[in-house]
Design an enzyme around this catalytic site. Structure first.
Site, short mmCIF file in Angstrom:
data_model
loop_
_atom_site.label_atom_id
_atom_site.label_comp_id
_atom_site.label_asym_id
_atom_site.label_seq_id
_atom_site.Cartn_x
_atom_site.Cartn_y
_atom_site.Cartn_z
N ASP A 1 71.53 -80.58 58.52
CA ASP A 1 70.63 -79.47 58.22
C ASP A 1 69.74 -79.88 57.05
OD1 ASP A 1 69.46 -76.93 58.19
OD2 ASP A 1 71.37 -75.91 58.49
N GLU B 1 69.16 -66.45 56.15
CA GLU B 1 70.21 -67.21 55.51
C GLU B 1 70.80 -66.47 54.30
OE1 GLU B 1 69.61 -71.47 55.38
OE2 GLU B 1 68.05 -71.35 56.90
#
Length: 715
Positions: free
Chosen positions: A364, A570
């Site tokens: 990521d 997020e």
């Protein structure tokens, strides 16, 4: 020396045969002249012998000369043939040939993914960069067109192709609910809404539409789908999860064949597949357990035994691999204290060895930096731990020189073996060869009209109406409120989310954290959809935050209240209280105390609603529906019936969390799978006029009255 390459012929070979022929010609000329001058009996026969010998030598010379040219031609053709450039070769053979030709610097470059903000022609060429991405909201320019995207990406690609071996880069982007970074793209409901549809075939069609829109901008790689199993709605990424139930998540992996194409019948398990230049490489993420962190804290620790990890969080990865997914992205989170970006047991041992995944594993954004605490505090160790764990491509995404230098050092000092580098590069190249990137490295303008096309917007509208979950329809078992009549004197539309396209779409739309307002992209708000749906004689009044007195004094036939959460993504979405954004609760109270009200909740997860349910006449969970607001009015006004089912449990109080179906303390406000169903107006009319109705005279009269009423209210 590279496989299948021929050594060059020595330079002195080339002039031998022309020189020999020229010399032979001079000698032959001398003999002819001398024979004419000397007429002696012996000299004539001598010259005839010499002349005959020379003629024989000339014929031999000509044959040798022809043979020499044939050899030289074959040698040149053989030297020009390069197996990895031959599309008729199998991808595995092309990979082996290319890896054998590559230097260490070229191999490491393929393992690097950088953001577009630091990419340019020279960087791509000099550092042999394997991939470029657009982070959330990273675009060539504001309101960039498909042509703008294609031109930018092709510029980067030209740099890659100008390198020694001409290996094309692969461009990736987060297309998580449509092509959500791009102006004018179709924005589909977020995954939680798709989970409510229980319709894998719909997900597949959405995947196909998304692939076309992504390819329209010259991009061949989408970081989707997220196949997390969200076990706690306090997690800020819960809307990226299809469900708390892994079986629904597994079913919705059908989006992968939509994105990539259906794998051929004879495909080997685990091998990536992308079916041409109208499809994209997909990415199953985030491996593994990201939806199970304690208290739903993003990037935190999933505390569970191996059995639960494999039975809840792993099954969708197995399904994705069977369907040919090209890449897998690693989670920021940890499992029982061990960072997933450094977990060799799961990344190499389980994903690659047990599940037989043959595509490439990608980190990521700055994921390897976060192996240490604080992040980036020992970057060389982070590089070492992540690559040895089995990560093949690293989303650096900015400090690529540091990553290249550290990985080069680790390989040259035998900390990371060359076969681990070759494995990583081979996987990356396998995906590139499989998807035809070497033959078609550039984006083109042939698909630009697919971006935001009407067909895709119609599909999104269908997805919206199928995703809506009707939680209440009438107070205390009274006559149902829905479907609503279109033709009434005056109605009220209220709430901060009724006329806000950004709120309607949620996070990961035009920017990482989403946006507010109606100017960032094109679509239809819920207010706009209501105005276009009701009868032209119906007055629609919009008051974002009305007080109770103004509602009471206006004689509204009914009110539609649209409230919910503001956009987030997020960690910014982590919430310990799960309340609606203000003034949502007060708007519900003010309106629903004064007039018949239909409340629509725009949110990425269940939120606190129990205190207000009793005052609400009809309650709809609309999730984050995207750009096509008409999908909501399609069911409110009876063009279609409600059919959605809760993809996750709707709690009474956050004190109950985490609470999932099957838990011993399960006591929800609305259970997993709940959802009232309604019929469309057309179905109601058809049923009311069926043959059974006319068997009794009094039911016939009731039916006639009902039909007349419906046709007056729903012209």
């Amino acid at each position: 020396m590279a496989r299948n390459a021929c050594p060059p012929l020595p330079n002195h070979v080339f002039p031998i045969f022309p020189f020999y022929s020229f010399s032979l010609g001079l000698v032959f000329k001398w003999v002819t002249v001398s024979k004419a001058k000397l007429n002696g009996p012996h000299s004539s026969s001598v010259f005839r012998i010499i002349e005959k010998a020379l003629r024989t030598m000339a014929r031999v010379s000509l044959s040798l000369l022809v043979a020499m040219f044939v050899v030289l031609w074959w040698w040149e053709v053989k030297a020009e043939y390069v197996k990895y450039k031959d599309p008729n070769q199998q991808p595995a053979a092309r990979v082996a040939d290319l890896v054998a030709r590559m230097t260490l610097q070229e191999k490491i470059g393929q393992m690097v993914q950088i953001d577009r903000s630091v990419a340019n022609f020279d960087t791509m060429k000099t550092y042999f960069i394997g991939s470029v991405l657009s982070g959330g909201g990273s675009a060539p320019l504001p309101e960039a067109s498909a042509e703008d995207w294609v031109n930018m990406i092709n510029g980067f690609q030209k740099g890659s192709l100008a390198s020694r071996l001409g290996i094309p880069m692969i461009y990736g982007i987060d297309a998580v609910h449509g092509h959500n970074n791009v102006y004018n793209a179709t924005i589909f409901p977020h995954n939680i809404g798709l989970g409510a549809t229980r319709d894998p075939e719909l997900a597949k069609r959405i995947g196909s539409a998304t692939a076309l829109e992504v390819r329209a901008t010259g991009i061949p790689y989408a970081f989707a789908p997220c196949i997390a199993v969200c076990r706690d709605p306090r997690w800020g990424r819960c809307y990226e999860s299809y469900s708390e139930d892994h079986r629904i998540v597994q079913a919705m992996t059908e989006i992968i064949p939509g994105l990539q194409g259906d794998i051929p019948a004879n495909s080997r398990k685990g091998f990536p597949y992308v079916g041409g230049n109208k499809k994209v490489a997909a990415c199953a993420k985030h491996f593994v357990g990201d939806g199970g962190t304690i208290r739903g804290i993003n990037e935190n620790n999933t505390i569970t035994d191996r059995h639960d990890l494999l039975s809840i969080h792993m099954p969708a990865y197995s399904d994705s691999i069977i369907k040919g997914v090209s890449t897998v992205m690693i989670s920021y989170s940890s499992w029982n204290g061990e960072k997933m970006h450094a977990n060799r047991d799961l990344v190499t041992g389980f994903l690659k060895d047990t599940l037989k995944f043959k595509g490439f594993v990608i980190s990521d954004w700055e994921g390897i930096d976060r192996i240490t605490s604080p992040p980036h505090s020992n970057y060389t160790y982070s590089v070492q731990a992540s690559i040895l764990a089995g990560i093949d491509m690293v989303m650096v995404p900015v400090n690529y020189k540091e990553f290249i230098n550290d990985l080069t050092y680790l390989v040259k000092n035998n900390v990371i073996p060359m076969d681990r580098i070759d494995d990583a590069v081979g996987r990356i190249l396998l995906v590139k060869f499989t998807m035809g990137l070497f033959e078609n490295p550039f984006g083109d303008l042939s698909l630009v009209n697919e971006l935001g096309s009407q067909a895709h917007r119609d599909l999104a509208r269908e997805a919206v109406r199928k995703s809506l979950v009707l939680l209440k329809n009438g107070k205390n078992g009274t006559i149902p409120v829905l479907p609503l009549p279109k033709k009434v004197p005056k109605i009220l539309v209220a709430g901060s989310h009724a006329d806000n396209l950004g709120y309607q779409c949620g996070g990961w739309t035009m920017a990482w954290q989403g946006f507010s307002g109606n100017n960032k992209t094109r679509g239809t708000t819920i207010l706009g959809a209501i105005k276009s749906t009701v009868d032209s004689s119906t007055e629609v009044v919009y008051l974002e935050n009305p007080d109770s007195d103004s509602v009471k004094s206006n004689n509204f036939e009914y009110a539609i209240v649209v409230v919910g959460e503001h956009p987030y993504a997020e960690t910014d979405g982590d919430s310990m209280n799960l309340t609606m954004a203000d003034p949502g609760p007060s708007v519900i109270t003010s309106v629903c105390e004064a007039v018949k009200c239909i409340v629509i909740i725009i949110s990425g997860r269940p939120v606190v609603i129990e205190p207000y349910v009793s005052s609400i006449d009809a309650l709809v969970a609309a999730w984050l529906p995207g750009t096509e607001g008409q999908g909501i009015t399609d069911v409110l006004y009876g063009e279609h019936g409600f059919s959605g089912k809760l993809p996750r449990t709707w709690f009474r109080s956050v004190d109950q969390l985490p609470m999932n179906i099957g838990d011993p303390h399960y006591d929800p406000l609305f259970p997993f799978g709940f959802g009232l169903e309604t019929e469309s107006v057309k179905e109601l009319v058809t049923r009311s006029t069926s043959a059974d109705v006319f068997r009794r005279p009094w039911t016939f009269l009731v039916a006639v009255a009902l039909i007349i009423s419906l046709r007056l209210e729903f012209p």
